[in-house]
Design a protein around this motif. Structure first.
Motif, PDB file in Angstrom:
ATOM      1  N   VAL A  92       5.272   5.161   3.104  1.00 28.94           N
ATOM      2  CA  VAL A  92       4.914   6.532   3.119  1.00 28.94           C
ATOM      3  C   VAL A  92       5.981   7.193   1.864  1.00 28.94           C
ATOM      4  CG1 VAL A  92       4.701   8.475   4.539  1.00 28.94           C
ATOM      5  CG2 VAL A  92       3.991   6.120   5.110  1.00 28.94           C
ATOM      6  N   ASP A  93       5.214   7.877   1.056  1.00 34.26           N
ATOM      7  CA  ASP A  93       6.057   8.620   0.239  1.00 34.26           C
ATOM      8  C   ASP A  93       5.909  10.259   0.777  1.00 34.26           C
ATOM      9  OD1 ASP A  93       7.125  10.216  -1.708  1.00 34.26           O
ATOM     10  OD2 ASP A  93       5.393  10.121  -3.196  1.00 34.26           O
ATOM     11  N   ALA A  94       6.931  10.486   1.716  1.00 28.47           N
ATOM     12  CA  ALA A  94       7.093  12.020   2.281  1.00 28.47           C
ATOM     13  C   ALA A  94       8.347  12.606   1.571  1.00 28.47           C
ATOM     14  CB  ALA A  94       7.467  11.686   3.618  1.00 28.47           C
ATOM     15  N   LEU A 135       0.899  -1.165   0.060  1.00 32.08           N
ATOM     16  CA  LEU A 135      -0.227  -0.116  -0.093  1.00 32.08           C
ATOM     17  C   LEU A 135       0.839   1.172   0.129  1.00 32.08           C
ATOM     18  CD1 LEU A 135      -2.465  -1.186   2.802  1.00 32.08           C
ATOM     19  CD2 LEU A 135      -2.632  -1.632   0.274  1.00 32.08           C
ATOM     20  N   VAL A 136       0.333   2.255  -0.469  1.00 30.60           N
ATOM     21  CA  VAL A 136       1.208   3.715  -0.680  1.00 30.60           C
ATOM     22  C   VAL A 136       0.287   4.594  -0.068  1.00 30.60           C
ATOM     23  CG1 VAL A 136       1.993   5.295  -2.229  1.00 30.60           C
ATOM     24  CG2 VAL A 136       2.275   2.990  -2.672  1.00 30.60           C
ATOM     25  N   ALA A 137       1.100   5.511   0.717  1.00 24.31           N
ATOM     26  CA  ALA A 137       0.396   6.743   1.322  1.00 24.31           C
ATOM     27  C   ALA A 137       1.565   7.895   1.026  1.00 24.31           C
ATOM     28  CB  ALA A 137       0.034   6.673   2.629  1.00 24.31           C
ATOM     29  N   SER A 138       0.605   9.032   0.758  1.00 24.25           N
ATOM     30  CA  SER A 138       1.745  10.393   0.482  1.00 24.25           C
ATOM     31  C   SER A 138       1.409  11.264   1.624  1.00 24.25           C
ATOM     32  CB  SER A 138       1.023  10.819  -0.988  1.00 24.25           C
ATOM     33  OG  SER A 138       1.082  10.059  -1.924  1.00 24.25           O
ATOM     34  N   ALA A 139       2.535  11.887   1.754  1.00 24.52           N
ATOM     35  CA  ALA A 139       2.663  12.935   2.883  1.00 24.52           C
ATOM     36  C   ALA A 139       3.620  14.029   2.694  1.00 24.52           C
ATOM     37  CB  ALA A 139       3.222  12.129   3.927  1.00 24.52           C
TER      38      ALA A 139
END
Length: 412
Positions: A206-208, A175-179
């Motif tokens: 988490v793509d921060a 899974l991917v989340a953007s921050a």
């Protein structure tokens, strides 16, 4: 335009640099605060530190730590300065890459290798990402024989955990989340997505890249920052770009793992070679030590106080622009935005932004295609531009003429 040919005797330095000045005359003037993205400017003093450090180490090779133990030390120092910012636990580690895209490719590679261990026979592992996640995930999938399935956004322009849950199948491995996300500046609900990851035994990245080196200092200012880092259960890896809000030169990102053992899933090694074994932990081989040294030097020079001061400037500028937009009317922020990306759409009249009019007034604009709007990635260089921006935006909205089609080419 005549293309340069290789000269016989070479070009004298004075002539060469005059030519370079001429070449950049049409480039975006990012020092005047009218450029909306691409450059993360922290001041002439930081530029000088970065340039001097790069020059000292530009001919060294980050691939060869035995030859250049200084670079190995700097890499470890960067990790030691960075991991606490994201509340990483003991045993966390990471690797420095050339940018957010390489960090994403490596994170996806680690997902694939883990899936091969745990689910042998899975032919095309799937990663779920919101519609707002960076296109680098598709680039990574194409290279690695994987697939990305994009899921819907909720009404606040963030990833919808419910839609993500509905999309989970036996082929899904990550899974991917953007921050935050680049289009909207919104941070996905990482805690809810982390719960999904734990429940289904999936890798959460988490793509921060945009927020990793800004969010910790905004939080320290007492301003609200959504949960996004290793303090959230289920987050297995996180990427953050040093060459964005870390203010290092281009070519610096950090991929961090909750468990340093996951680094092994990125290592390449070939031993059947006459010269002996060859191994790397990144996609690239040879890399100038200059970029690494410059990142180290900038972090050491700024320290927590330097980053905090610049974060305060960014958030103050953001608040001034938001106030101006509310007074102006006809615009709406796209979801809750807490960091440096300011993103808004038009709500009345012709929805298309008059990009040509703003360009004529000296602005290099960053556009959103769906919904049609404007996006700015704010940095310290934008201090003091709020009034000019609102005035010129009012002019652009009142002006007639056909707008150009929305097109934005953005990179990691």
């Amino acid at each position: 335009m005549t293309r340069a040919a290789l000269s016989g005797a070479g070009v004298p330095q004075d002539e060469l640099f005059r030519e370079m000045e001429d070449l950049r005359a049409a480039d975006a003037d990012w020092r005047n605060g009218r450029s909306a993205l691409h450059v993360y400017w922290a001041g002439e003093d930081v530029q000088d530190v970065s340039a001097r450090a790069f020059a000292m180490f530009q001919q060294t090779n980050a691939l060869a730590p035995r030859a250049f133990p200084s670079l190995a030390r700097m890499k470890e120092d960067i990790l030691n300065m960075s991991l606490p910012l994201w509340r990483a636990p003991p045993g966390a580690s990471g690797v420095i890459t050339t940018g957010g895209t390489e960090s994403i490719i490596l994170a996806m590679q680690a997902m694939r290798h883990l899936a091969a261990e745990m689910r042998p026979g899975l032919r095309h592992p799937v990663v779920l990402a919101a519609r707002s996640a960076h296109p680098a995930w598709e680039k990574a999938a194409g290279l690695l024989g994987m697939r990305v399935i994009r899921v819907a956004l909720d009404a606040t322009w963030r990833a919808d955990p419910g839609a993500m849950a509905d999309a989970i199948t036996s082929d899904v491995v990550g899974l991917v989340a953007s921050a935050p996300s680049l289009p909207f500046g919104t941070t996905d609900p990482v805690r809810e997505i982390g719960q999904l990851a734990l429940r289904h035994d999936l890798w959460l990245h988490v793509d921060a890249c945009l927020g990793g080196y800004l969010a910790p200092f905004v939080r320290d200012l007492g301003l609200p920052v959504p949960e996004y880092d290793f303090s959230v259960p289920g987050v297995r890896s996180l990427s953050a770009d040093l060459h964005k809000y870390g203010y290092a030169p281009k070519g610096n990102s950090l991929l961090a793992y909750r468990d340093g053992n996951d680094l092994a899933r990125n290592r390449f090694y070939f031993g059947a070679w006459p010269k002996g074994g060859y191994g790397t932990a990144t996609l690239t081989g040879t890399r100038s030590g200059g970029t690494l040294a410059a990142a180290w030097a900038v972090m050491r020079y700024l320290g927590a106080e330097g980053y905090s001061r610049r974060a305060a400037v960014i958030m103050r500028t953001r608040a001034e622009i938001e106030t101006g937009l509310r007074r102006m009317g006809g615009t709406a922020l796209l979801g809750p935005q807490h960091l440096g990306v300011l993103s808004f759409a038009m709500t009345d009249g012709d929805a298309c932004i008059r990009e040509d009019r703003l360009g004529a007034l000296g602005w290099y604009t960053s556009r959103i295609a769906d919904p049609v709007g404007l996006q700015m990635t704010l940095t310290p260089v934008h201090e003091g531009i709020a009034g000019r921006l609102i005035r010129d935006l009012c002019h652009a909205m009142r002006s007639g003429g056909a707008a150009k089609p929305a097109l934005e080419i953005s990179t990691y």
